[in-house]
Design an enzyme around this catalytic site. Structure first.
Site, PDB file in Angstrom:
ATOM      1  N   LYS A   1      -6.175  20.093   8.831  1.00 51.46           N
ATOM      2  CA  LYS A   1      -6.869  20.119   7.540  1.00 51.46           C
ATOM      3  C   LYS A   1      -6.006  19.463   6.460  1.00 51.46           C
ATOM      4  O   LYS A   1      -6.483  18.624   5.695  1.00 51.46           O
ATOM      5  CB  LYS A   1      -7.141  21.577   7.129  1.00 51.46           C
ATOM      6  CG  LYS A   1      -7.524  21.732   5.664  1.00 51.46           C
ATOM      7  CD  LYS A   1      -7.662  23.169   5.243  1.00 51.46           C
ATOM      8  CE  LYS A   1      -6.421  23.843   4.757  1.00 51.46           C
ATOM      9  NZ  LYS A   1      -6.105  23.749   3.342  1.00 51.46           N
ATOM     10  N   ASN A   2      -4.723  19.849   6.412  1.00 51.24           N
ATOM     11  CA  ASN A   2      -3.886  19.394   5.303  1.00 51.24           C
ATOM     12  C   ASN A   2      -3.483  17.931   5.406  1.00 51.24           C
ATOM     13  O   ASN A   2      -2.882  17.396   4.486  1.00 51.24           O
ATOM     14  CB  ASN A   2      -2.662  20.309   5.146  1.00 51.24           C
ATOM     15  CG  ASN A   2      -3.071  21.634   4.511  1.00 51.24           C
ATOM     16  OD1 ASN A   2      -4.191  21.764   4.010  1.00 51.24           O
ATOM     17  ND2 ASN A   2      -2.191  22.616   4.551  1.00 51.24           N
TER      18      ASN A   2
ATOM     19  N   CYS B   1      -4.362  30.003  -8.443  1.00 51.48           N
ATOM     20  CA  CYS B   1      -5.044  30.481  -7.237  1.00 51.48           C
ATOM     21  C   CYS B   1      -4.394  31.774  -6.777  1.00 51.48           C
ATOM     22  O   CYS B   1      -3.404  32.217  -7.352  1.00 51.48           O
ATOM     23  CB  CYS B   1      -5.067  29.408  -6.161  1.00 51.48           C
ATOM     24  SG  CYS B   1      -3.728  29.439  -5.011  1.00 51.48           S
TER      25      CYS B   1
ATOM     26  N   ARG C   1       0.761  27.697  -9.112  1.00 49.52           N
ATOM     27  CA  ARG C   1       0.600  26.356  -8.567  1.00 49.52           C
ATOM     28  C   ARG C   1       0.300  25.286  -9.621  1.00 49.52           C
ATOM     29  O   ARG C   1      -0.770  24.661  -9.610  1.00 49.52           O
ATOM     30  CB  ARG C   1      -0.455  26.362  -7.468  1.00 49.52           C
ATOM     31  CG  ARG C   1      -0.090  27.319  -6.346  1.00 49.52           C
ATOM     32  CD  ARG C   1      -1.095  27.325  -5.247  1.00 49.52           C
ATOM     33  NE  ARG C   1      -0.964  26.176  -4.379  1.00 49.52           N
ATOM     34  CZ  ARG C   1      -1.784  25.931  -3.364  1.00 49.52           C
ATOM     35  NH1 ARG C   1      -2.782  26.745  -3.108  1.00 49.52           N
ATOM     36  NH2 ARG C   1      -1.619  24.887  -2.595  1.00 49.52           N
ATOM     37  N   PRO C   2       1.246  25.051 -10.530  1.00 46.88           N
ATOM     38  CA  PRO C   2       1.031  23.992 -11.529  1.00 46.88           C
ATOM     39  C   PRO C   2       1.045  22.602 -10.881  1.00 46.88           C
ATOM     40  O   PRO C   2       1.396  22.468  -9.705  1.00 46.88           O
ATOM     41  CB  PRO C   2       2.218  24.156 -12.479  1.00 46.88           C
ATOM     42  CG  PRO C   2       3.246  24.913 -11.725  1.00 46.88           C
ATOM     43  CD  PRO C   2       2.544  25.707 -10.651  1.00 46.88           C
TER      44      PRO C   2
ATOM     45  N   LEU D   1       4.603  18.303 -11.585  1.00 43.88           N
ATOM     46  CA  LEU D   1       5.348  17.267 -10.848  1.00 43.88           C
ATOM     47  C   LEU D   1       4.451  16.079 -10.525  1.00 43.88           C
ATOM     48  O   LEU D   1       4.896  14.927 -10.534  1.00 43.88           O
ATOM     49  CB  LEU D   1       5.907  17.848  -9.544  1.00 43.88           C
ATOM     50  CG  LEU D   1       7.354  18.342  -9.573  1.00 43.88           C
ATOM     51  CD1 LEU D   1       7.602  19.340 -10.689  1.00 43.88           C
ATOM     52  CD2 LEU D   1       7.734  18.954  -8.236  1.00 43.88           C
TER      53      LEU D   1
ATOM     54  N   ASP E   1       2.680  28.670   5.541  1.00 44.46           N
ATOM     55  CA  ASP E   1       1.296  28.829   6.026  1.00 44.46           C
ATOM     56  C   ASP E   1       1.224  29.607   7.342  1.00 44.46           C
ATOM     57  O   ASP E   1       0.130  29.849   7.855  1.00 44.46           O
ATOM     58  CB  ASP E   1       0.637  27.450   6.206  1.00 44.46           C
ATOM     59  CG  ASP E   1       0.350  26.771   4.878  1.00 44.46           C
ATOM     60  OD1 ASP E   1       0.456  27.439   3.835  1.00 44.46           O
ATOM     61  OD2 ASP E   1       0.027  25.571   4.879  1.00 44.46           O
TER      62      ASP E   1
ATOM     63  N   ARG F   1     -12.618  27.556   5.691  1.00 44.85           N
ATOM     64  CA  ARG F   1     -12.006  26.412   5.001  1.00 44.85           C
ATOM     65  C   ARG F   1     -11.064  25.659   5.924  1.00 44.85           C
ATOM     66  O   ARG F   1     -10.907  24.452   5.772  1.00 44.85           O
ATOM     67  CB  ARG F   1     -11.143  26.915   3.830  1.00 44.85           C
ATOM     68  CG  ARG F   1     -11.884  27.679   2.818  1.00 44.85           C
ATOM     69  CD  ARG F   1     -10.969  27.979   1.704  1.00 44.85           C
ATOM     70  NE  ARG F   1     -10.565  26.692   1.129  1.00 44.85           N
ATOM     71  CZ  ARG F   1     -10.276  26.508  -0.133  1.00 44.85           C
ATOM     72  NH1 ARG F   1     -10.324  27.504  -0.961  1.00 44.85           N
ATOM     73  NH2 ARG F   1      -9.935  25.325  -0.579  1.00 44.85           N
TER      74      ARG F   1
HETATM   75  C1  EPZ Z   1       0.558  22.292   0.390  1.00 38.92           C
HETATM   76  O1  EPZ Z   1       0.252  22.834  -0.880  1.00 38.92           O
HETATM   77  C2  EPZ Z   1      -0.456  22.878   1.349  1.00 38.92           C
HETATM   78  N1  EPZ Z   1      -1.797  22.524   0.899  1.00 38.92           N
HETATM   79  C3  EPZ Z   1      -0.320  24.385   1.389  1.00 38.92           C
HETATM   80  O2  EPZ Z   1      -1.211  24.885   2.351  1.00 38.92           O
HETATM   81  C4  EPZ Z   1       1.119  24.731   1.812  1.00 38.92           C
HETATM   82  O3  EPZ Z   1       1.282  26.125   1.771  1.00 38.92           O
HETATM   83  C5  EPZ Z   1       2.107  24.061   0.870  1.00 38.92           C
HETATM   84  O4  EPZ Z   1       1.867  22.637   0.819  1.00 38.92           O
HETATM   85  C6  EPZ Z   1       3.551  24.278   1.266  1.00 38.92           C
HETATM   86  O5  EPZ Z   1       3.744  23.809   2.566  1.00 38.92           O
HETATM   87  C7  EPZ Z   1      -2.309  21.359   1.239  1.00 38.92           C
HETATM   88  O6  EPZ Z   1      -1.670  20.521   1.878  1.00 38.92           O
HETATM   89  C8  EPZ Z   1      -3.706  21.107   0.810  1.00 38.92           C
HETATM   90  P1  EPZ Z   1       3.630  22.347  -2.927  1.00 38.92           P
HETATM   91  P2  EPZ Z   1       0.870  22.192  -2.186  1.00 38.92           P
HETATM   92  O7  EPZ Z   1       3.283  21.361  -3.980  1.00 38.92           O
HETATM   93  O8  EPZ Z   1       0.983  20.735  -2.001  1.00 38.92           O
HETATM   94  C9  EPZ Z   1       5.227  24.521  -6.899  1.00 38.92           C
HETATM   95  C10 EPZ Z   1      -3.019  26.185   3.131  1.00 38.92           C
HETATM   96  O9  EPZ Z   1      -3.164  27.409   3.373  1.00 38.92           O
HETATM   97  N2  EPZ Z   1       4.762  23.333  -7.646  1.00 38.92           N
HETATM   98  O10 EPZ Z   1       4.621  21.951  -1.886  1.00 38.92           O
HETATM   99  O11 EPZ Z   1       0.094  22.694  -3.346  1.00 38.92           O
HETATM  100  C11 EPZ Z   1       4.077  25.325  -6.307  1.00 38.92           C
HETATM  101  O12 EPZ Z   1       3.514  26.201  -7.266  1.00 38.92           O
HETATM  102  C12 EPZ Z   1      -2.317  25.723   1.887  1.00 38.92           C
HETATM  103  O13 EPZ Z   1      -3.460  25.290   3.869  1.00 38.92           O
HETATM  104  C13 EPZ Z   1       5.039  23.222  -8.991  1.00 38.92           C
HETATM  105  O14 EPZ Z   1       5.636  24.109  -9.594  1.00 38.92           O
HETATM  106  O15 EPZ Z   1       2.320  22.863  -2.179  1.00 38.92           O
HETATM  107  C14 EPZ Z   1       4.745  26.023  -5.144  1.00 38.92           C
HETATM  108  O16 EPZ Z   1       5.385  27.182  -5.582  1.00 38.92           O
HETATM  109  C15 EPZ Z   1      -1.944  26.846   0.979  1.00 38.92           C
HETATM  110  N3  EPZ Z   1       4.620  22.083  -9.654  1.00 38.92           N
HETATM  111  C16 EPZ Z   1       5.796  25.012  -4.685  1.00 38.92           C
HETATM  112  O17 EPZ Z   1       5.960  24.104  -5.772  1.00 38.92           O
HETATM  113  C17 EPZ Z   1       3.960  21.082  -9.022  1.00 38.92           C
HETATM  114  O18 EPZ Z   1       3.605  20.100  -9.680  1.00 38.92           O
HETATM  115  C18 EPZ Z   1       5.415  24.206  -3.458  1.00 38.92           C
HETATM  116  O19 EPZ Z   1       4.108  23.678  -3.623  1.00 38.92           O
HETATM  117  C19 EPZ Z   1       3.694  21.209  -7.654  1.00 38.92           C
HETATM  118  C20 EPZ Z   1       4.101  22.336  -6.978  1.00 38.92           C
END
Ligand code: EPZ
Length: 433
Positions: free
Chosen positions: A22-23, A120, A125-126, A129, A311, A403
């Protein structure tokens, strides 16, 4: 809203084919916006999230044809022209990853208006970045009334971008924008998840020049246009890990097929440490466990790839509820990813969670109960727990599962699980992730 009912205590025997990730699929679908030619994605999972993103892409002029092709399930995405660069709140808030259409729309048309996704259940999840990276590539960004207005009328420009911490979404998003930027972009402290490498390889097959994906430094030589391609979606390592844990929990012998064992190396090591027999051969993983044999408690800490995947944290916790002894599960990626703890407790688990740490003390047995799915991976953890619980477990709000897990009941019941979907005409609550 559908529910899932399962009666625990039945060991699993059989094969489970692992679907496309999915991802990765949802990022590859967004990347298809970068070219006016058709992109054919094979090994495509059919999920609520891919359908939802398809609806959003259609608004931009993307024609999507889903079918069973010579290599299995495929989607052909064709966007001869971008007819709109507007992604409304109603669609973006239902799936956060759809925010990542901003980069491709901007790179292809020079402007986009995309809703901010909002928070969420697993964390705030801002997307700061993402926006900083697009600004570094020369985009002018304004925010009004919950929308991001991005403009780069003369195109994006290559830059050196060092992420302050690792973000999967920001790395993928900026990468999709950089492939059409003028000049060279270097990303430092990039995420190394396999789905990023899959995206980069697909972009290269479309004519992009990306090197280093899968390592913390990614270099992109911008090109002026991309073309169509055929691309197989990488296997879903989280789905694979989930079924590996389901097999360990229920006992029996299950062989996962169409999988890359190297993508879940840490999980398999932890499962072996807990006492599961695991063999890998080519594209298969076999999990064997005598249900009468107790597992050992093993600590885990979630980390960015190649560390233990967040995950899979909830699903591993489900397995630990019946292990002998006590373990500590630390969540370091998201600030609120223990929503499954009270639900596991309803099944009789002994877990105390505080801050980013959960202490799990194994119990002799879980007992079936009604529980509620709170997010995608938490739902999977409840299914795993239910497979070993005595009596019947009913899981509400299974739209979360839909999902990200294709035909979950079908795959588990083919191995003998007593699991069924209780259909309901009640409308599905709005998705949120
Ligand atoms: C991806 O989310 C995956 N989603 C998530 O899977 C997965 O848990 C996550 O990566 C970590 O592996 C998809 O690929 C669609 P991040 P993502 O940006 O990209 C913070 C599932 O169940 N952050 O690596 O949103 C954020 O809040 C989902 O399939 C900022 O602060 O994860 C988090 O604490 C859930 N600012 C951390 O970084 C930003 O601009 C890592 O998030 C971006 C992120």
């Amino acid at each position: 809203m559908d529910r899932i009912a399962l009666t625990g205590g039945v060991p699993l025997y059989g094969d489970i084919p692992v679907s496309g990730a999915k991802n990765s699929a949802i990022k590859l679908m967004a990347a298809a916006l970068l070219t006016s030619e058709p992109v054919r994605l094979t090994n495509m999972p059919r999920l609520a999230d891919t359908r939802l993103l398809g609806r959003l892409l259609a608004r931009f002029g993307c024609q999507i044809t889903e079918s069973d092709g010579p290599d299995g399930q495929q989607s052909i995405l064709h966007t001869p022209e971008i007819t709109s660069s507007f992604a409304p709140y109603d669609l973006v808030r239902q799936m956060r990853a759809s925010f990542n259409v901003l980069g491709p729309l901007l790179a292809r048309t020079g402007h986009a208006k995309v809703s901010l996704p909002g928070g969420c259940t697993i964390g705030a999840r801002p997307v700061d970045l993402h926006l900083k990276a697009l600004e570094a590539l020369g985009a002018h960004i304004d925010m009004h009334e919950g929308y991001v207005f991005a403009q780069a009328p003369r195109g994006l420009k290559g830059a050196e971008i060092e992420f302050p911490f690792v973000s999967v979404g920001a790395t993928e998003h900026a990468l999709m924008a950089a492939v059409l930027a003028q000049g060279t972009t270097v990303f430092k402290n990039a995420a190394c998840e396999p789905e990023i490498e899959d995206l980069a390889l697909c972009l290269n097959a479309m004519g992009a020049k990306v090197s280093g994906a899968g390592t913390p430094t990614i270099t992109v030589e911008g090109v002026t246009s991309l073309h169509g391609t055929d691309w197989p979606v990488i296997c879903d390592r989280i789905e694979a890990g989930t079924y590996a844990l389901a097999a360990a929990m229920a006992g029996g012998e299950v062989r996962l097929t169409n999988v890359r064992p190297d993508l879940i190396g840490i999980l398999l090591d932890k499962m072996r440490e807990a006492g599961c027999a695991i063999e890998t051969a080519g594209n298969t993983i076999t999990i064997r466990r005598d249900p009468a044999q107790k597992l050992k408690a093993v600590d885990i800490t979630t980390r960015v790839y190649p560390g233990f995947a967040t995950d899979l944290q909830a699903q591993f916790m489900a397995l630990m509820t019946l292990a002998e002894g006590e373990c500590i599960i630390r969540e370091t990626i998201f600030e609120n990813r223990f929503m499954h703890v009270p639900e596991l407790s309803r099944l009789g688990a002994n877990i105390v969670a505080s801050g980013g740490e959960a202490r799990v003390k194994g119990v002799d047995a879980l007992k079936g109960a009604q529980v509620m799915a709170t997010d995608l991976r938490a739902s999977a953890c409840l299914v795993i727990a239910g497979l070993a619980a005595q009596g019947e477990t009913t899981i509400n709000r299974v739209y979360h599962l839909d999902r990200g897990f294709e035909n979950l009941e079908g795959k588990l019941s083919a191995c003998g699980a007593d699991i069924r979907r209780l259909k309901s005409d009640e409308p599905v609550m709005e998705l949120e992730e």
